[in-house]
Design a protein around this motif. Structure first.
Motif, PDB file in Angstrom:
ATOM      1  N   SER A 163       8.295   1.173   1.229  1.00 51.07           N
ATOM      2  CA  SER A 163       7.305   0.101   1.229  1.00 51.07           C
ATOM      3  C   SER A 163       5.952   0.691   0.882  1.00 51.07           C
ATOM      4  N   LYS A 164       5.046  -0.155   0.500  1.00 54.70           N
ATOM      5  CA  LYS A 164       3.686   0.310   0.217  1.00 54.70           C
ATOM      6  C   LYS A 164       2.689  -0.635   0.860  1.00 54.70           C
ATOM      7  N   THR A 165       1.525  -0.082   1.154  1.00 60.83           N
ATOM      8  CA  THR A 165       0.465  -0.887   1.753  1.00 60.83           C
ATOM      9  C   THR A 165      -0.421  -1.434   0.648  1.00 60.83           C
ATOM     10  N   GLU A 166      -0.619  -2.723   0.652  1.00 58.78           N
ATOM     11  CA  GLU A 166      -1.479  -3.333  -0.349  1.00 58.78           C
ATOM     12  C   GLU A 166      -2.671  -3.994   0.325  1.00 58.78           C
ATOM     13  N   ARG A 167      -3.732  -4.096  -0.427  1.00 56.76           N
ATOM     14  CA  ARG A 167      -4.956  -4.723   0.063  1.00 56.76           C
ATOM     15  C   ARG A 167      -5.038  -6.146  -0.461  1.00 56.76           C
ATOM     16  N   GLU A 197      -7.641  -7.416   3.968  1.00 53.36           N
ATOM     17  CA  GLU A 197      -6.707  -7.047   5.019  1.00 53.36           C
ATOM     18  C   GLU A 197      -5.529  -6.334   4.376  1.00 53.36           C
ATOM     19  N   THR A 198      -4.863  -5.509   5.130  1.00 50.40           N
ATOM     20  CA  THR A 198      -3.760  -4.721   4.597  1.00 50.40           C
ATOM     21  C   THR A 198      -2.424  -5.284   5.071  1.00 50.40           C
ATOM     22  N   ARG A 199      -1.451  -5.221   4.185  1.00 48.85           N
ATOM     23  CA  ARG A 199      -0.093  -5.644   4.505  1.00 48.85           C
ATOM     24  C   ARG A 199       0.893  -4.681   3.867  1.00 48.85           C
ATOM     25  N   ASN A 200       2.011  -4.506   4.535  1.00 48.49           N
ATOM     26  CA  ASN A 200       3.070  -3.664   3.986  1.00 48.49           C
ATOM     27  C   ASN A 200       3.967  -4.505   3.094  1.00 48.49           C
ATOM     28  N   LYS A 201       4.150  -4.061   1.877  1.00 51.45           N
ATOM     29  CA  LYS A 201       4.991  -4.755   0.913  1.00 51.45           C
ATOM     30  C   LYS A 201       6.287  -3.984   0.724  1.00 51.45           C
TER      31      LYS A 201
END
Length: 214
Positions: free
Chosen positions: A102-106, A91-95
């Motif tokens: 911010s960046k999207t991480e898996r 799932e993806t989340r914004n860090k």
């Protein structure tokens, strides 16, 4: 987030059997991790007396076939090697990185490790036999194929056992979602790899949350 990793039984396959073996395994996993918005489609294997179920989604079928094509290309360049194919769900989340960035991480929550030992098909003598061993080569080919079919059935049962026993790690499904599958990716050896070692999996398991795969 913990990442549940499933290691499937290794299969000994010849080059012409790879595509059908991977189709059976990958589609079985995808169907059993589908979100419910599927049109189940029974598929009879072209090589084995096995019927498996697809999600009925053309994009999933296309991605699986593309990855299998890529894997076959790798096998041709690295014959007679043991190798792995990894199907991962995330799932993806914004860090948040800074005030305005911010960046999207898996975040990987499940991985399926498929082990294949690709062997060269035995070269049988094509000269006619004049003794009592006529038919030995064809009998051996039938026997090898039957053994693989039994092993493939065991892997499919292994998948079904895992999906029925291991459910607590699956993230909640958002209401109103119209997608067929959780986000996923299929990893194969890179073109520069002579083998697909466990280093990638070790990095994933040792990192919290799981590290991003390239």
């Amino acid at each position: 987030m913990n990442c549940e990793v499933f290691y499937l039984k290794e299969l000994e396959v010849e080059h012409h059997q790879i595509r059908e073996v991977l189709r059976c395994i990958l589609h079985t996993i995808m169907f059993n991790r589908a979100l419910g918005l599927v049109r189940p489609k029974d598929v009879d294997s072209d090589l084995f007396d096995i019927t498996y179920v697809q999600c009925g989604d053309s994009s999933i079928e296309k991605k699986i076939d593309e990855k299998i094509d890529n894997f076959l290309n790798w096998v041709e360049k690295h014959p007679n090697k043991k190798s792995q194919v990894c199907l991962s769900f995330y799932e993806t989340r914004n860090k948040q990185m800074a005030w305005f960035s911010s960046k999207t991480e898996r975040l990987y929550w499940e991985q399926w490790c498929i082990y294949l030992n690709v062997i060269q098909a035995p070269q049988f003598d094509t000269k006619p036999y004049y003794g009592d061993n006529t038919g030995t080569s064809s009998e051996e080919m039938v026997s090898r194929k039957a053994a693989l079919e039994v092993a493939l059935r065991e892997v499919i049962l292994q998948i079904l056992q895992y999906v029925n026993e291991k459910k607590d790690h699956i993230p909640p499904v958002l209401r109103g979602s119209d997608v067929v599958s959780f986000p996923y990716e299929i990893n194969i050896p890179s073109s520069s790899d002579s083998s697909f070692g466990m280093d990638m999996f070790k990095r994933i398991l040792q990192t919290t949350p799981p590290a991003m795969l390239s």
